[in-house]
Design a protein around this motif. Sequence first.
Motif, PDB file in Angstrom:
ATOM      1  N   SER A 184       0.836  -1.196   0.000  1.00 16.02           N
ATOM      2  CA  SER A 184       0.000   0.000   0.000  1.00 16.02           C
ATOM      3  C   SER A 184       0.868   1.242   0.000  1.00 16.02           C
ATOM      4  CB  SER A 184      -0.910   0.015   1.230  1.00 16.02           C
ATOM      5  OG  SER A 184      -1.682   1.197   1.267  1.00 16.02           O
ATOM      6  N   HIS A 185       0.314   2.332  -0.572  1.00 20.71           N
ATOM      7  CA  HIS A 185       0.972   3.629  -0.518  1.00 20.71           C
ATOM      8  C   HIS A 185       0.471   4.460   0.663  1.00 20.71           C
ATOM      9  CE1 HIS A 185       1.923   2.929  -4.885  1.00 20.71           C
ATOM     10  NE2 HIS A 185       3.054   3.437  -4.447  1.00 20.71           N
ATOM     11  N   LEU A 186      -0.578   3.983   1.347  1.00 12.19           N
ATOM     12  CA  LEU A 186      -1.159   4.751   2.440  1.00 12.19           C
ATOM     13  C   LEU A 186      -0.439   4.416   3.744  1.00 12.19           C
ATOM     14  CD1 LEU A 186      -4.978   4.502   1.636  1.00 12.19           C
ATOM     15  CD2 LEU A 186      -3.369   6.335   1.076  1.00 12.19           C
ATOM     16  N   MET A 187       0.516   5.268   4.097  1.00 10.32           N
ATOM     17  CA  MET A 187       1.343   5.010   5.271  1.00 10.32           C
ATOM     18  C   MET A 187       0.515   4.916   6.549  1.00 10.32           C
ATOM     19  SD  MET A 187       4.378   4.732   4.139  1.00 10.32           S
ATOM     20  CE  MET A 187       4.622   4.722   2.368  1.00 10.32           C
ATOM     21  N   SER A 188      -0.509   5.759   6.662  1.00 10.83           N
ATOM     22  CA  SER A 188      -1.307   5.749   7.884  1.00 10.83           C
ATOM     23  C   SER A 188      -2.010   4.410   8.077  1.00 10.83           C
ATOM     24  CB  SER A 188      -2.342   6.878   7.848  1.00 10.83           C
ATOM     25  OG  SER A 188      -3.212   6.727   6.727  1.00 10.83           O
ATOM     26  N   GLU A 189      -2.480   3.810   6.972  1.00 11.19           N
ATOM     27  CA  GLU A 189      -3.156   2.522   7.072  1.00 11.19           C
ATOM     28  C   GLU A 189      -2.179   1.404   7.409  1.00 11.19           C
ATOM     29  OE1 GLU A 189      -6.370   1.735   7.223  1.00 11.19           O
ATOM     30  OE2 GLU A 189      -6.510   3.912   7.318  1.00 11.19           O
ATOM     31  N   VAL A 190      -1.007   1.426   6.781  1.00 10.77           N
ATOM     32  CA  VAL A 190      -0.003   0.406   7.077  1.00 10.77           C
ATOM     33  C   VAL A 190       0.439   0.521   8.528  1.00 10.77           C
ATOM     34  CG1 VAL A 190       2.294  -0.450   6.516  1.00 10.77           C
ATOM     35  CG2 VAL A 190       0.762   0.285   4.687  1.00 10.77           C
TER      36      VAL A 190
END
Length: 237
Positions: A184-190
């Motif tokens: 994923s590119h979504l750091m907050s989700e990772v």
Amino acid sequence: MLTFDAVCKQRGTHTILSDISFEARPGRVTGFLGPNGAGKSSTLRILLGLDRATSGTALVSGTPYRRLSAPLRTVGSMLDGSGAHRSRVARDHLGWVARSNGIPRRRVAETLELVGLAESARTRVGQFSLGMGQRLGIAAALLGEPGMLVLDEPVNGLDPEGIRWIRGLLRGHANDGGTVLLSSHLMSEVAEIADDLVVIAGGRVVASGPVATVTAGYASLEDAFFGLTGDPKGAGR
């Protein structure tokens, strides 16, 4: 367990991947991060038998994906969205996927219900929103009740409720002993869901390990990502 051992990929004189080695383990969510062009998609395609490594191995519980007799019962995956033809209805798309791997037909309705598409079972995929297409792709990954999930950008196009839903789904899968490899590119989700991280840049692994280890010395996962991948806009140590 998903195991990558010294995976290399050459295309002509260009090196796509160089000595990619890491594991995604049961009971853990492994976040797979890297800039565009870093080699994430190539790595996942090699794992899933869609491309061949020049050298090294990528194995699913010690076996190449191509040798699995019913792969969707072992590892569920989603790359590039739903993969469904726009003219098919959702139910029929999952129906042929189920038949291809000897999965009971009842799983089609069960999985559509699970991902929130039960009321859209007879809708053509071409009429789906981006988020609905993502849910259909996730449904196909879950169809065989696999122990391992490999998902590329699963929250792309999902609304906040959908993002919260997929977060709970993947966390629950790992808590039940399953293996999750999440790109994923979504750091907050990772940062919210991952137990372990693998960061690649330029076709090489630049960091791997538990989240706390990879992000040590940085203010956030985002700062760690930019620092480790060499982005001049990112904050360093």
